[in-house]
Design an enzyme around this catalytic site. Structure first.
Site, short mmCIF file in Angstrom:
data_model
loop_
_atom_site.label_atom_id
_atom_site.label_comp_id
_atom_site.label_asym_id
_atom_site.label_seq_id
_atom_site.Cartn_x
_atom_site.Cartn_y
_atom_site.Cartn_z
N ASP A 152 -4.58 -3.00 5.01
CA ASP A 152 -5.06 -2.47 6.29
C ASP A 152 -6.57 -2.48 6.42
O ASP A 152 -7.11 -2.39 7.52
CB ASP A 152 -4.53 -1.04 6.51
CG ASP A 152 -4.88 -0.10 5.37
OD1 ASP A 152 -5.69 -0.49 4.51
OD2 ASP A 152 -4.34 1.02 5.35
N ASP A 182 -9.37 -5.78 2.31
CA ASP A 182 -8.08 -6.36 1.91
C ASP A 182 -7.95 -7.81 2.35
O ASP A 182 -7.00 -8.50 1.96
CB ASP A 182 -6.92 -5.56 2.52
CG ASP A 182 -6.75 -4.19 1.86
OD1 ASP A 182 -7.02 -4.09 0.66
OD2 ASP A 182 -6.37 -3.24 2.55
N ASP A 239 0.85 -1.20 0.00
CA ASP A 239 0.00 0.00 0.00
C ASP A 239 0.88 1.24 0.00
O ASP A 239 2.09 1.15 0.26
CB ASP A 239 -0.88 0.03 1.26
CG ASP A 239 -2.00 -0.99 1.19
OD1 ASP A 239 -2.40 -1.32 0.07
OD2 ASP A 239 -2.46 -1.44 2.25
#
Length: 1022
Positions: free
Chosen positions: A752, A756, A451
């Site tokens: 997070d 996901d 990310d």
């Protein structure tokens, strides 16, 4: 008492005295309070008796009166805290979803009142208040099953079949020895085996016990979840264990419900109760329907607040968890492979031991073996039956000990040790391992999908740019904007947020809570636009909410002004280009609403792109006013654009170096973000993910939608060339992981959010974020990155490679000993009819190479050299060509030297049989000590580099040498050895030390990259 004092003054003085007397210090313990209350009762009763005497002596002093004062001396505060509801009622309320009972209490608001709390302010956070609630309703902890004791691991060690056989042999040997030689002399042989076996068992049990304790500690850390609660009107983060009944808990998407409770406020809240009920369908929670929330369930959508009604063992989740113990026997892939290797080596050892036993028995009963005096040991019927049984027992013990040495039971121990050690060290390096297999799998990673926000960047956001219509904002924006625009911004920010603003009093600074993006926008609105959040909330009612999700990348709210009830306002906030696409008009700074034509649209797109090029996250605000009507869905088109803000999130210091380290190690880094393509590109360049070559490559950066629309074949062809995927959804991330794994990559993924979870589970290694990560994401991951930093991901990669490398070192070291010990005993048994290494000596060697060797080699720290190699890969052989080269060279050297000592030792050194056998034993052990240094590096010639940093290794070497000296020089009877002089010690050390130059020379010999056994397979096919 003076008679001239007025009655009312006298009464006042008496009351003050009584109040002072009854005033108990808050710091007193319960026992001290009871003592003080007892004193008060005695004191008051004596005073009242004294007053009665005076009254009798002086009639008329006290006037008769019907009014009187009663004093209750019972101190109830410590028992129930004066709550209007008890624990039994609260338990029944949620567990049985007793809506009737809740209605009789006055609904959620009545329950909140009964618990002496407040939906907006929460409970008082003073220590006394918390303690009263904890003592009345219990703490939010549950009793865990007792952890396994040291005795348990000792018993487990004694269950080993070879250990049991050795104990049986030791018992027989002890019995026959005492019978033949008496207690004083006869206990040595059997007793020595007993001591050696108990030593091996003790070391193994203590090692396993310590690792189990380590895993228990990590389990406690992983279950210490942080929860947002409101106390004294201030939203704050506390440990899940600190929650008490009456707490107002804030719930957002992905949170775990920390206790049983009742929903009191919020919108669109849906809960996943599958962990409790097994039902996969999400349950809606609202004030009009189901209001009950269960501990252990997960928030699937929406947000809200709940009042805690039951905690710890009073919840169904607590009772369930108290019966569940952490499984520390989890088998990692590497352990499974090692079990197969151990089984194969064990079979070879069993075969050798059987052949040795047969040869020894045949030679004994044919009269080929002789004792120390040269006499035949077996003379048919002349030999005592006790002597025959004793001799057979010794042979069986020797054969069993060969099996003990051959079976590398130290391999699983080495894996456990290195995993436990690396887990402990990784915790210090901000990585908490949830699944053991991830430690070793990370060493094989070929691709890391990361990310952007919080991982590559600091996640410390601040609004640095703003546009109102087509006009840029300034530091004095609030004064230049019309009142209408400011009011609309106040509504759009204060009412469309999951964050909050708190200010204790006029002198203190504001405290902002929520996600970093929410905090940045709230801070900007309060400081720049002078927003009073409480005032805005009080003036409006929320009609409907659409919570933010990563698919739509926006959130919305439908408001109604309390004073103008007929007019509603829809407010949207989200990704700038998404919001812009929903708008047909825009509002300038003066409040005038204008149509968005093609030129205006291009200008707005350029504004967004210019912000993104400066690595800013672009958030737009839009609204629409209309007459009130019942709507289940918010208006999503023909909106009015209110403004755009740019939020700066700086790159983490050191992230570029971490990215370069990973790339240098042959690991590909891919950035997957929800930001627009321009922001994503700018950040990727700044972090070093995109190079100058990638700037010209159009396939290096693309949007999630484009990747999603490719055919499967196109995705497989292009996925390896993609470096950045912008405006991606969790589904796009999952799709990329599947494609990479299909191509044979070992993929690590960071995540997070709740959405996901599928990608984290699909990946070989799921890495969740400890700060921004939801509980759903953490539970789906293998490792939690506690500081959300990409540098910690690189550290995990380094440790993963270290785990694999340490285990390979130990395998090389142990197989060298196995090969040498098996060959020497087998050859000696066939040729001479005896085994040069006794059962006790072999058990000592087993202890050195298994437990002490595992401790020494499995605790090496990672070096920079590990990051200069290519990834190991998914199907790489455990024992490489390099390892075979090293171990065979050392094993052949040891076999050659020891066989020379076996057959020519007496003539070379001019010594007797016992001294010769001691020389063989001593040389063999010292060879392992010196070879332990060679095993520190599989390929590097300098095996002493960094040795001063590994004190445990040096300590174990010193301990081994000291114990060996004690075994040879002082434990003559126990170890069946003879004392050696300095010259003989010098020869043993010189022979053993030769393994260093041999190791140095052998490492100069090149080996093919193709594995040796692959040639055998090819020949078989041919």
């Amino acid at each position: 008492m003076p008679t001239n004092v007025p009655d009312h003054a006298e009464k006042k003085n008496n009351l003050v005295g009584v109040e002072f007397l009854l005033e108990l210090p808050k710091t007193l313990s319960k026992s001290n309070k009871k003592w003080q209350l007892a004193f008060i009762k005695i004191y008051c009763s004596r005073t009242l008796l004294n007053c009665a005497k005076h009254t009798i002596q002086k009639p008329g002093l006290f006037t008769r009166s019907l009014s009187y004062t009663t004093i209750n001396l019972d101190h109830h505060q410590d028992h129930h805290g004066d709550f209007k509801i008890d624990q039994e009622t609260l338990n029944d309320l949620v567990k049985n979803k007793n809506q009737e009972k809740l209605d009789s209490l006055g609904g959620p608001n009545g329950l909140v009142s009964a618990l002496k709390t407040n939906t907006r302010l929460g409970i008082n956070e003073e220590a006394d208040e918390i303690q009263v609630r904890r003592s009345t309703f219990g703490s939010n902890t549950y009793t865990r099953p007792p952890s396994k004791s040291l005795i348990h691991f000792v018993i487990e060690a004694f269950k080993d079949l070879t250990i049991l056989i050795l104990l049986a042999c030791a018992t027989l040997s002890l019995g026959f020895g005492i019978k033949e030689h008496g207690l004083k002399e006869g206990w040595y042989d059997g007793g020595s085996i007993f001591v050696a076996v108990f030593l091996v068992v003790a070391v193994s049990a203590v090692s396993n016990f310590r690792q189990n304790r380590q895993f228990d500690k990590l389990s406690k850390v992983s279950s210490n979840i942080k929860i947002d609660v409101v106390r004294n009107g201030r939203r704050q983060e506390i440990s899940i264990f600190d929650i008490v009944v009456g707490d107002i808990v804030c719930l957002n998407i992905g949170d775990q419900v920390p206790a049983d409770g009742v929903f009191v406020e919020g919108h669109s809240l849906h809960v996943d109760e599958s962990s409790m009920t097994g039902e996969s369908d999400h349950v809606e929670v609202s004030l009009n329907g189901n209001t009950f929330l269960f501990s252990g369930t997960k928030v699937a959508d929406g947000f809200g607040k709940m009042a805690v009604t039951s905690v710890g063992m009073n919840t169904a989740w607590g009772q369930m968890m108290s019966h569940i113990s952490r499984d520390t026997n989890e088998q990692t892939p590497l352990q499974t492979r090692l079990d197969k290797l151990t089984s194969s080596i064990g079979k070879v050892g069993l075969l050798v031991a059987f052949l040795v036993l047969v040869v020894l028995l045949v030679r004994y009963f044919t009269g080929s073996t002789r004792d120390e005096s040269g006499n035949r040991e077996y003379n048919g019927k002349k030999t005592n039956s006790d002597e025959i049984v004793n001799a057979v027992v010794e042979m069986v013990a020797a054969a069993v000990t060969i099996i003990v040495v051959a079976i590398p039971e130290g391999l699983p121990l080495a894996v456990t040790l290195t995993l436990a050690y690396s887990m402990k060290r990784m915790m210090k390096d901000q990585a908490m391992v949830r699944k053991l297999s991830a430690c070793e799998t990370m060493g094989s990673a070929t691709t890391i999908c990361t990310d952007k926000t919080g991982t590559l960047t600091l996640n410390q956001m601040k609004v640095t740019d703003s546009w109102f219509g087509l006009e840029p904002g300034t530091s004095s924006s609030s004064s230049s904007l019309s009142r209408k625009v400011v009011e609309l911004f106040h509504q759009g920010v204060a009412m469309n947020t999951t964050g909050s603003v708190f200010k204790a009093n006029s002198g203190t600074e504001y405290e902002f809570s929520g996600s970093p993006t929410e905090k940045a926008i709230l801070s900007w609105a309060v400081e720049e636009l002078k927003m009073d959040m409480e005032e805005v909330i009080e003036e409006h009612d929320v009609v409907h909410v659409e919570a933010f999700n990563s698919e739509k990348k926006r959130s919305g709210v439908l408001l109604r002004k309390k004073k103008k009830g007929e007019i509603t306002v829809v407010h949207w906030k989200g990704a700038a280009e998404k919001i812009l696409a929903m708008c047909s008009t825009f509002c300038d700074g003066s409040g005038a609403v204008k149509e968005i034509d093609e030129d205006d649209k291009i200008k707005f797109e350029q504004i967004i792109q210019s912000m993104a090029a400066k690595s800013l996250r672009c958030i737009a605000f839009a609204y629409s006013e209309e007459e009130e009507e019942e709507k289940k869905k918010l208006k999503e088109e023909n909106l009015t654009l209110l403004g755009i803000v740019g939020i700066k999130d700086p790159c983490r210091p050191g992230v570029k170096k971490a990215v370069e380290d990973c790339q240098f190690a042959g690991v590909s880094i891919k950035m997957i973000t929800g930001d627009n393509i321009f922001t994503a590109r700018a950040i990727a360049v700044e972090c070093g993910i995109l190079t100058q070559e990638d700037e010209t490559n159009k396939e290096a950066v693309l949007e999630g939608e484009e990747f999603r629309n490719y055919t499967q074949q196109e995705r497989l062809e292009k996925v390896e060339r993609i470096k950045v995927m912008a405006r991606s959804s969790p589904f796009d991330k999952l799709l990329m992981v599947k494609c990479l794994r299909e191509l044979g990559h070992v993929v690590a993924v960071t995540g997070d959010g709740t959405n996901d979870a599928p990608a984290l589970k699909e990946a070989d290694i799921g890495l969740s974020m400890g700060i921004q990560g939801t509980e759903v994401a953490k539970e789906s991951s293998d490792i939690v990155i506690l500081d959300d930093n990409f540098a910690s991901v690189a550290t995990v990669l380094r440790w993963g490679r270290c785990v694999y490398n340490n285990i390979q070192k130990f395998i090389q070291f142990q197989l060298t000993v196995n090969v040498a010990a098996l060959v020497i005993n087998f050859v000696a048994a066939i040729s001479a009819g005896e085994v040069p290494l006794t059962a006790v000596q072999l058990l000592w060697v087993n202890l050195i190479m298994d437990t002490l060797g595992a401790l020494a080699l499995a605790t090496e720290k990672p070096t920079n050299d590990l990051m200069r190699k290519k990834p190991i890969g998914r199907f790489a052989p455990l024992i490489t060509n390099v390892m075979w080269r090293n171990l065979l060279a050392q094993a052949f050297y040891q076999i050659g030297v020891l066989l020379v000592l076996q057959f020519r030792g007496r003539s070379i050194f001019g010594v007797n049989e016992r001294v010769k056998n001691t020389l063989i034993f001593n040389t063999f052990v010292l060879c392992q000590v010196f070879n332990e240094f060679n095993a520190r590096s599989l390929e590097k010639k300098n095996v002493f580099k960094g040795i001063h940093k590994n004190r445990l290794f040096v300590g174990i070497i010193v301990v081994t040498v000291v114990l060996q000296v004690v075994m040879v020089e002082f434990l003559k009877r126990f170890a069946d050895t003879e004392r050696l002089d300095l010259g003989q010690w010098g020869v043993c050390v010189a022979i053993a030390a030769a393994s260093w130059p041999i190791g140095w020379l052998v490492k100069s010999v090149p080996v093919p990259e193709k594995h040796f056994f692959s040639y055998l397979k090819w020949k078989k096919r041919a």
